[in-house]
Design an enzyme around this catalytic site. Sequence first.
Site, PDB file in Angstrom:
ATOM      1  CE1 TYR A   1     -22.951   6.758 -10.014  1.00 26.47           C
ATOM      2  CE2 TYR A   1     -24.533   8.145  -8.845  1.00 26.47           C
ATOM      3  CZ  TYR A   1     -23.548   8.006  -9.806  1.00 26.47           C
ATOM      4  OH  TYR A   1     -23.155   9.089 -10.551  1.00 26.47           O
TER       5      TYR A   1
ATOM      6  CE  LYS B   1     -26.996  27.769  16.626  1.00 23.61           C
ATOM      7  NZ  LYS B   1     -26.366  27.298  17.881  1.00 23.61           N
TER       8      LYS B   1
END
Length: 372
Positions: free
Chosen positions: A267, A40
């Site tokens: 960043y 899944k």
Amino acid sequence: MSVTADHRPTKLYISQHAVTHNLAETRKAAHAKTVFLAVKANAYGFGLLEMSRAAVNGGADGLAVAVLDEALALRQHGFTIPILVMSIVMPQYAEELADNDLITTVASDQWLHDAQPYLAQAGQPLKVSMGIDTGMGRIGYRSRAEMDASLQFMQAHPDDFEYYGLMTHFSQADSSEVDYFHKQLARWHELTDTFPHPPMVHVANSGAAMYHADEIPTDVIRAGTVVYGIEPSLGELRDASYLEPVLTLTTQLIFVKQMHAGDGISYGHIYEAKEGEWVGTIPLGYGDGLTRRLTGAEVLVNGQRCQILGKLAMDAMMIRLPGPLPLGTKVTVLGRDGDEEITLDEWADFTGFAPWELSINLNDRLIREISE
């Protein structure tokens, strides 16, 4: 639209050897005749089609998914192996479930009544696995009276339904704390001991299969994390050395530069370079599903551990290099290089997330291949 990044040197490899080994270890520990592998959610992020192929090649007897679309994708790609749909599918898709020979989890008498009109044109009866809620609190029958009513309804409509499975799910089977597991087990016996058993009785997830095989039915098991190379108890109940890591994630250096003291990296400039430090850039970032908590973790270059510097960018990250390495040098982000290895477990320890919480986010931009 999902796009695979075929034109960059970043790939995710699934080890066929590891999958085969882990399946065999699981089957042996659980004394299981039949092993369904849960694939899944894109096979826990490993890749639905690739992991399913590796599982079938490695000896899995069935596959288990969460939603109908996952099962249909497997059928459309030629998988003829038994497939169990573990979550509730809307009743209006009952004909599609039956015609694709899918084992369907049913958790209420109402569902059967709602689904029956849609089965009038089905080419075969719908295989039903009755889910029993013994304490997970997710889905499932909670009373024997409703179970009896559903069985009677299926028996009265044999052209529409085939009583094929009986199951539950243990919420705490991978811990040294076993009180709640035994409470669930007692509830299972209370509801099912005198209830007719179908061909497929399946209650064991990875934890139950590995640690409680002497207490529960394990002829059919639903394995998950253990086959993916992740020890279900995260080492609490058993050392992980019996498993082999399945994933390898590699890329290459696409830019190399020598830094001056105080130069910012990525960043926020949370990392400032030292004078003369060599830094490489690799084409992999949080846009591929990696967590930014990996800032400060390590990758492998030529068998040597190299630190991730600064915040991960969406499509790249920067790493400290031992020197001026050539462009195209291989970088192992997950996997083994020489005597060193980086695993999902190491990522988990570093970030505080469970291994499967990390792998589940690996997205379709990553090319996936099955390796030896």
